[in-house]
Design an enzyme around this catalytic site. Structure first.
Site, short mmCIF file in Angstrom:
data_model
loop_
_atom_site.label_atom_id
_atom_site.label_comp_id
_atom_site.label_asym_id
_atom_site.label_seq_id
_atom_site.Cartn_x
_atom_site.Cartn_y
_atom_site.Cartn_z
N SER A 8 0.84 -1.20 0.00
CA SER A 8 0.00 0.00 0.00
C SER A 8 0.87 1.24 0.00
CB SER A 8 -0.90 0.02 1.23
OG SER A 8 -1.56 1.27 1.35
N HIS A 33 -1.33 -1.38 -3.99
CA HIS A 33 -2.62 -1.08 -3.36
C HIS A 33 -2.79 0.42 -3.17
CE1 HIS A 33 -6.09 -2.43 -0.97
NE2 HIS A 33 -5.85 -1.39 -0.19
N ASP A 35 -5.20 3.15 -1.40
CA ASP A 35 -6.25 3.44 -0.43
C ASP A 35 -6.81 4.83 -0.70
OD1 ASP A 35 -6.39 1.11 1.35
OD2 ASP A 35 -4.32 1.61 1.85
N MET A 37 -9.31 7.67 0.13
CA MET A 37 -10.12 8.12 1.27
C MET A 37 -10.69 9.50 0.98
SD MET A 37 -7.68 6.93 4.41
CE MET A 37 -6.72 5.40 4.32
N HIS A 66 -8.74 0.52 -3.61
CA HIS A 66 -9.68 0.33 -2.50
C HIS A 66 -10.35 1.66 -2.19
CE1 HIS A 66 -10.06 -0.89 2.06
NE2 HIS A 66 -11.23 -0.61 1.50
N MET A 68 -12.34 3.78 -0.07
CA MET A 68 -12.90 4.02 1.27
C MET A 68 -13.65 5.35 1.20
SD MET A 68 -9.71 3.07 3.75
CE MET A 68 -8.64 1.68 3.43
N MET A 137 -11.07 -5.80 6.48
CA MET A 137 -10.29 -4.79 7.20
C MET A 137 -9.94 -5.31 8.59
SD MET A 137 -9.92 -2.26 5.11
CE MET A 137 -9.16 -1.16 6.30
N GLY A 142 -8.94 4.24 7.69
CA GLY A 142 -8.74 5.68 7.80
C GLY A 142 -7.28 6.09 7.92
N GLY A 144 -2.97 4.60 8.25
CA GLY A 144 -2.00 3.53 8.25
C GLY A 144 -1.33 3.40 9.61
N ASP A 175 -6.42 -6.30 4.84
CA ASP A 175 -5.87 -4.94 4.84
C ASP A 175 -5.82 -4.41 6.27
OD1 ASP A 175 -5.11 -2.36 4.36
OD2 ASP A 175 -6.72 -1.89 2.95
N GLY A 177 -2.39 -3.77 9.41
CA GLY A 177 -1.51 -4.33 10.44
C GLY A 177 -0.76 -5.57 10.01
#
Length: 219
Positions: A8, A33, A35, A37, A66, A68, A137, A142, A144, A175, A177
């Site tokens: 990501s 990836h 993200d 947002m 992705h 979000m 998730m 929201g 990283g 997605d 951790g």
């Protein structure tokens, strides 16, 4: 089936993204990836379709996008035109999900549905025979750098068991951790694709870090 790592770029420096993409392109990773947002669906703002379009010319990797965000229907054409190879949106939005799936697939783009930690896994059941991947998730979406939520492992197992019981061709992407330890846990639970961000970018060399994670989790 081998495990796919989807680095990501959320963990990278947006002031030098060309370097980040170049380093990832030199790695063994098949995916990158993104993200997206909107500051509404999640309390953070990242980038839009123009950014993805600009990066597209610098990479031949699979762009795993992705969303979000709310109001996906309003902007979906822009993300299709930007060069996305896979587009995933959230089960929790208010758009007509069936229409979104059809719109994405009719443009020869793979479609995924993402699910937040607090959303019951069976909410996605009505859509699993129409999509290509599920994003589970394992942090609250929201930001990283969050810690893996362990109680999501049962959700991964439940989704995996259901997919197998129905003989569906759907991959499970995780997605949040991801590192060596949590990655192995997710693979054992049934994951096919692992998104890794902060863990990779916090190491000295992004290319080597990505390759090491792929080699270790591919054993």
């Amino acid at each position: 089936m081998k495990t796919i790592i989807s680095p990501s770029i959320l963990g990278g420096s947006f002031s030098n993204m060309e370097k980040t993409i170049s380093e990832l392109d030199k790695s063994k990773a098949e995916y990158i990836h993104f993200d997206v947002m909107d500051g509404d669906f999640v309390p953070n703002l990242t980038f839009g379709p123009q950014f993805i379009s600009n990066v597209r010319s610098h990479s031949n990797k699979i762009f795993d996008v992705h969303l979000m965000m709310n109001r996906v229907q309003k902007f979906i054409d822009d993300y299709i035109k930007a060069g996305s190879d896979i587009i995933s949106f959230h089960i929790e939005i208010e758009d007509d999900l069936k229409k979104l799936i059809s719109k994405i697939k009719e443009n020869n783009i793979k479609c995924g549905i993402a699910i937040k930690p607090k959303t019951p896994w069976d909410k996605i059941k009505p859509y699993l025979d129409e999509i290509d991947q599920v994003i589970v998730m394992t942090v609250e979406p929201g930001f990283g750098g969050q810690v893996f939520i362990n109680d999501q492992v049962d959700k991964i197992k439940n989704i995996s068991n259901y997919i197998k019981s129905k003989d569906l061709n759907v991959q499970i992407e995780i997605d949040g951790g991801i590192n060596y330890e949590t990655g192995k846990i997710c693979i054992e639970a049934g994951a096919d694709i692992l998104v890794a961000g902060s863990f990779l970018f916090n190491q000295d060399n992004l290319t080597i870090a990505t390759n090491n994670l792929i080699d270790e989790l591919g054993k």
